[in-house]
Design a protein around this motif. Structure first.
Motif, PDB file in Angstrom:
ATOM      1  N   UNK A 206       0.549   9.396  -5.561  1.00  0.00           N
ATOM      2  CA  UNK A 206       0.419  10.718  -4.930  1.00  0.00           C
ATOM      3  C   UNK A 206       0.716  11.863  -5.896  1.00  0.00           C
ATOM      4  N   UNK A 207       1.789  11.812  -6.695  1.00  0.00           N
ATOM      5  CA  UNK A 207       2.020  12.925  -7.624  1.00  0.00           C
ATOM      6  C   UNK A 207       0.919  13.053  -8.680  1.00  0.00           C
ATOM      7  N   UNK A 208       0.265  11.972  -9.016  1.00  0.00           N
ATOM      8  CA  UNK A 208      -0.792  12.018 -10.014  1.00  0.00           C
ATOM      9  C   UNK A 208      -2.061  12.659  -9.472  1.00  0.00           C
ATOM     10  N   UNK A 209      -2.260  12.593  -8.162  1.00  0.00           N
ATOM     11  CA  UNK A 209      -3.477  13.139  -7.564  1.00  0.00           C
ATOM     12  C   UNK A 209      -3.371  14.635  -7.304  1.00  0.00           C
ATOM     13  N   UNK A 210      -2.167  15.181  -7.340  1.00  0.00           N
ATOM     14  CA  UNK A 210      -2.002  16.614  -7.088  1.00  0.00           C
ATOM     15  C   UNK A 210      -2.622  17.390  -8.243  1.00  0.00           C
TER      16      UNK A 210
ATOM     17  N   UNK B  65       0.822  -1.206   0.000  1.00  0.00           N
ATOM     18  CA  UNK B  65       0.000   0.000   0.000  1.00  0.00           C
ATOM     19  C   UNK B  65       0.861   1.263   0.000  1.00  0.00           C
ATOM     20  N   UNK B  66       1.950   1.252   0.736  1.00  0.00           N
ATOM     21  CA  UNK B  66       2.849   2.394   0.765  1.00  0.00           C
ATOM     22  C   UNK B  66       3.426   2.670  -0.626  1.00  0.00           C
ATOM     23  N   UNK B  67       3.852   1.627  -1.308  1.00  0.00           N
ATOM     24  CA  UNK B  67       4.393   1.791  -2.659  1.00  0.00           C
ATOM     25  C   UNK B  67       3.323   2.346  -3.596  1.00  0.00           C
ATOM     26  N   UNK B  68       2.103   1.853  -3.484  1.00  0.00           N
ATOM     27  CA  UNK B  68       1.014   2.343  -4.334  1.00  0.00           C
ATOM     28  C   UNK B  68       0.762   3.823  -4.078  1.00  0.00           C
ATOM     29  N   UNK B  69       0.734   4.236  -2.808  1.00  0.00           N
ATOM     30  CA  UNK B  69       0.510   5.650  -2.492  1.00  0.00           C
ATOM     31  C   UNK B  69       1.659   6.521  -2.961  1.00  0.00           C
TER      32      UNK B  69
END
Length: 152
Positions: free
Chosen positions: A38-42, A30-34
């Motif tokens: 994360x940069x894509x959700x900004x 899950x950490x790797x997925x986030x």
């Protein structure tokens, strides 16, 4: 006389320790997925900046404020939509803190000049005199005006 046991044999005792290895594995996945998403959700303001052949500014100003203006005329403060009244208040607060703060203006190529002039006027009334226009650097050949002679 009986040779068998009279007691019931004790079965396997329940394990009282928790196996955390699968939990750690799931958490790492899950950490790797986030980290990847994360940069894509900004949120990022998509603008088609005007093209220019001017050289890129060599040094960043010490303090700056980034204002965006999209093709529909919506104003953005650091990629967040803002109305003109709130923008005026924030610019006045910024000018009170540091009058040398530079306003970096990113306007879409389709924005009417009147809207851009209005935004510059608001910044100057607030007390900010340093205004920089953010553009996309392009070669001079691509910006040749129709009818202009080409330079060798």
């Amino acid at each position: 006389m009986s040779f068998g046991r009279l007691e019931k044999p004790a079965g396997h005792q329940p394990m009282s320790d928790i196996n955390v290895t699968p939990l750690v594995d799931v958490m790492l996945v899950l950490l790797v997925i986030f980290i990847i998403t994360a940069p894509l959700m900004a949120s990022r303001l998509e603008l088609e900046l005007p093209k220019t052949s001017t050289p890129v500014q060599a040094e960043e100003p010490e303090a700056f404020v980034s204002i965006g203006l999209d093709a529909q005329g919506q104003i953005f403060w650091d990629d967040q939509p803002i109305d003109l009244v709130t923008l005026r208040q924030r610019l006045e607060e910024t000018a009170r803190r540091d009058p040398a703060t530079e306003l970096q203006l990113r306007a879409d190529a389709a924005v009417p000049y009147g809207k851009l002039a209005q935004l510059i006027g608001v910044a100057q009334q607030a007390g900010l005199a340093r205004i920089g226009f953010v553009t996309d650097a392009e070669t001079a050949k691509a910006l040749q005006l129709p009818g202009a002679s080409a330079q060798p």
